[in-house]
Every structure is written in C-alpha cells, then in structure tokens.
Design an enzyme around this catalytic site. Structure first.
Site, PDB file in Angstrom:
ATOM      1  CG  PHE A   1       9.433  -9.977   3.607  1.00 14.07           C
ATOM      2  CD1 PHE A   1      10.581 -10.273   2.893  1.00 14.07           C
ATOM      3  CD2 PHE A   1       9.182  -8.657   3.951  1.00 14.07           C
ATOM      4  CE1 PHE A   1      11.483  -9.266   2.531  1.00 14.07           C
ATOM      5  CE2 PHE A   1      10.078  -7.649   3.603  1.00 14.07           C
ATOM      6  CZ  PHE A   1      11.233  -7.953   2.894  1.00 14.07           C
TER       7      PHE A   1
ATOM      8  CD  GLU B   1       3.880  -5.163   0.810  1.00 10.73           C
ATOM      9  OE1 GLU B   1       5.010  -4.696   0.998  1.00 10.73           O
ATOM     10  OE2 GLU B   1       3.589  -6.346   1.061  1.00 10.73           O
TER      11      GLU B   1
ATOM     12  CG  LEU C   1       8.994  -3.516   1.402  1.00  4.32           C
ATOM     13  CD1 LEU C   1       9.078  -2.310   2.314  1.00  4.32           C
ATOM     14  CD2 LEU C   1       7.804  -4.394   1.785  1.00  4.32           C
ATOM     15  CG  ASN C   2      10.186  -0.379  -4.957  1.00  2.00           C
ATOM     16  OD1 ASN C   2       9.138   0.195  -4.684  1.00  2.00           O
ATOM     17  ND2 ASN C   2      11.340   0.249  -5.054  1.00  2.00           N
TER      18      ASN C   2
ATOM     19  CD1 TRP D   1       0.933  -4.835  11.966  1.00  2.00           C
ATOM     20  CD2 TRP D   1      -0.913  -6.102  11.886  1.00  2.00           C
ATOM     21  NE1 TRP D   1       0.066  -4.366  12.930  1.00  2.00           N
ATOM     22  CE2 TRP D   1      -1.082  -5.133  12.901  1.00  2.00           C
ATOM     23  CE3 TRP D   1      -1.951  -7.018  11.651  1.00  2.00           C
ATOM     24  CZ2 TRP D   1      -2.228  -5.053  13.674  1.00  2.00           C
ATOM     25  CZ3 TRP D   1      -3.092  -6.937  12.425  1.00  2.00           C
ATOM     26  CH2 TRP D   1      -3.224  -5.964  13.415  1.00  2.00           C
TER      27      TRP D   1
END
Length: 387
Positions: free
Chosen positions: A132, A366, A242-243, A165
């Site tokens: 992602f 996150e 992301l949630n 990252w």
C-alpha cells in the site's frame, strides 16, 4: 503453574466462533512463528511468500472481507487473530494487516469488478502479496502533500514519484499506489512487474526486523485506464483504508503486551532473589498488577470497538482512542517487563525487548500518537488543530 491474565473474564464476551479462531491463530503462532522469530529478527529476513501462503490457507488474509475467496468473518474475530499474531511479533501482524486491511481492502472497497476478481482470490490465498503506497519520504502525517503524480497520456496513466516505509513492498506482486492527478488524489492498482516500478528494501532497521520494509520508486510507470480504483476520490479513500488497519492494531498491540506480561510473570516466578522468587516481592507484584490492569482495559476497549464496528457504528475518533491508548500502554508494558527481567530482558532469548523495539514503529505508523490526539481533540472541541 499457568496463570491466566484475563482478570475480567473477557472470554465471556466472545462467541464460540471467535474463541475457535483465536485458538487456531494462537496455535499457528506458537508452532510456526515463535520458534523462528529470534533468527528472523536477528537476520532481518523472513520467508514472506511461504508465510503468506500458510496464512492464506488458514483464511487469515482479508478474513474480514466478503466474497472473492475471503472468509467474511466479523471484526472481533479479525481483531483476535491480529492479537495472536502480534503476540508472536508485530512484523508478522504488519504482513497480515497490510495485505488484508490496506491492499486487499482498497481493492475490495474501491475497485472495479475486474480488479476484484483478478487480485482478491489470489491475495486471500496468499498466492499474491500486496502493498500500500501512501507515505512518502517527506509526507507521512500530511498525506495531502504527496508529490507522486499520475497524468493522462492518451488512454493511459503515467505515474512518477516515490513512496517510503512500505511494508511488503519488495516482495509484493501488486501495489495500491495513491497519486495526485488533475482530479485530486486517486488510487491505482499497479502490478509490480510493470516497467519503471522498483521496490528497493530498506535495511539496517532497529525495529520490525522480521518484516519486509521498502521504498517504492515509480519512473514513468505506464498503466491502462482500468488500473485506477474507480470508487476512490480524494484522501477519503486512503484514509478509509488506514482506519481498517488501525482497527487491527488496536487488538494487535495488546497481543505484544500480553506476550511481554506472560514472559515477565513466568520469569518472576522462577527467578530467585535473596532466597525467594522475584514474584514474591511487593514491588514486583505492584508492577505486574498495574500492567495486568492496563492489558485487560485495552482488550476490553478493543472488543467494545469491534462490536461497534459490527453494527457499522464505529467512528474515526473512536478508532483513534483505541490506537492511541492501546499502543501507548503496550509499549509501556513492554518496557516495564524488561525491568523485571533485568539484564536478561535485553537478550534475544526473551521476546520483551524485541516487542518494545517493534512497538516503537507501531507507535508512529498508521497515525502517530500526536495525530490521534488531534483527531480526538477535534471530536472534543469541534476545532481542527492540524495546522
């Protein structure tokens, strides 16, 4: 003597299916992951493709999604699986989270039927690995500043830029890449074999060593129009993903904390200090009691948020409450457990400092603690303080 850390009877809140999934995942972690983790952490290498297929065969990849070969299980079952995997190692849970809650979820939620049928069954089986691409070298907490671009060239899209990252990047078969277009931020499904795409691995890490972390470099990557995720417009798309990942972390961090506390309780019971067990001293018991209280509170919070998610009632600020609290408490527990093990706490023979090192990354990825504080602050005051 085996001592249960469940002081508040969390199991009474779980269904039989959830307990069974937790047991299956724990067995996999105990038998497949734990024996090799010290070596993987030391060498900073993992058999990612092997593990992905094994996780897929257990139905743990994209397990909370429905259709396309996914298990279609509930949020709490997914969370408990994350907890058990992270009790082994945060890097292992990162592999599962990025695959299921970021890459697969993005395609499942925002993709075309063609994209879903092409990728999701293979990803659920672990036959294809996803990553992602949102974070950039200069834009982490502020993804809206991203520089990666996608421009139209006839019927195609041409992508240029870099991401940083990125978990699974160097072993991925497909990357979900977010880029700035004339129509705002859009997502693209990028096969990693596409010319102009490369993913050099990031080395010399001191955290998440049993995990693949990479940079993504896109140089005139040409994609057909069908590569765009049709249902994602603006930052709401990647933030929604992301949630999903943050929800898994709420449970997962408590797994790392539990493993540290189990280790400390066992060690304190065996370690003799001044002719009696370390666990017989008041100061040690005070430490253990405080950590057990925070662990149980964190697990209760995770299960409650999972039940809200089941009902479709989970709000972003509630996810932030869970991520902020549980990761913060997990790293505090890991550090305190290290003091109980004293010098042995820095040895690779015990997992506590490995967990603490890993949680340093979990604390900031996150969404950093500061970002989640601001999300909660906005919910409390109605004022956005991000700028």
């Amino acid at each position: 003597m085996t001592v249960s850390l469940d002081l508040v009877d969390v199991d009474s809140l779980l269904t039989e299916e959830e307990v069974a999934i937790r047991a299956t995942t724990r067995r996999f972690a105990d038998e497949r992951l734990r024996p090799s983790l010290p070596e993987w952490f030391e060498s900073a290498t993992i058999p990612a493709r092997e593990l992905a297929k094994e996780l897929g065969s257990l139905g743990l990849l994209g397990m909370h999604l429905t259709g396309y070969g996914c298990a279609g299980l509930g949020p709490v079952a997914y969370g408990l699986a994350c907890l058990e995997i992270e009790a082994a190692d945060s890097g292992m849970r990162s592999l599962v989270s990025v695959q299921g809650s970021l890459a697969m979820y993005a395609i499942w939620k925002y993709g075309s039927e063609q994209q879903k049928t092409e990728w999701l069954p293979r990803m659920a089986a672990g036959e294809a690995i996803g990553c992602f691409g949102l974070t950039e070298p200069d834009f982490g907490s502020n993804p809206g500043g991203m520089r990666t671009s996608a421009r139209r060239d006839g019927d195609d899209w041409v992508l240029n830029g870099s991401k940083m990252w990125i978990t699974n990047g160097s072993v991925a078969d497909v990357a979900v890449v977010w880029a700035r277009t004339d129509d705002g931020v859009r997502g693209f499904v990028v096969p990693t074999s596409t010319p102009g795409f490369s993913a050099p691995e990031i080395t010399r890490k001191l955290s998440l060593r049993a995990s693949v972390t990479s940079e993504l470099i896109l140089t005139d990557v040409r994609l057909p129009a069908s590569a765009m995720l049709p249902e994602a417009r603006g930052l709401s798309g990647p933030l929604g993903c992301l949630n999903e990942a943050r929800f898994g972390i709420i449970f997962g961090a408590m797994g790392a904390a539990r493993d540290c506390l189990e280790t400390a309780v066992s060690y304190a019971g065996e370690r003799q200090v001044f002719d009696k067990p370390l666990s017989a001293y008041q100061l040690t018991q005070a430490k253990l009691a405080d950590m057990a209280v925070e662990l149980n509170k964190g697990i209760l919070l995770a299960v409650h948020l999972g039940r809200l998610k089941e009902k479709g009632a989970l709000r972003p600020e509630q996810v932030s409450v869970g991520k902020l609290n549980n990761v913060r408490e997990a790293i505090a527990i890991a550090r305190e457990c290290r003091t109980i093990l004293a010098a042995n706490g820095i040895s690779g023979e015990y997992p506590v400092l490995r967990h603490a090192n890993n949680l340093e990354s979990v604390l900031t990825y996150e969404g950093t603690s500061e970002v989640h504080q601001l999300v909660i602050g906005q919910a409390l005051t109605g004022q956005a303080a991000f700028r």
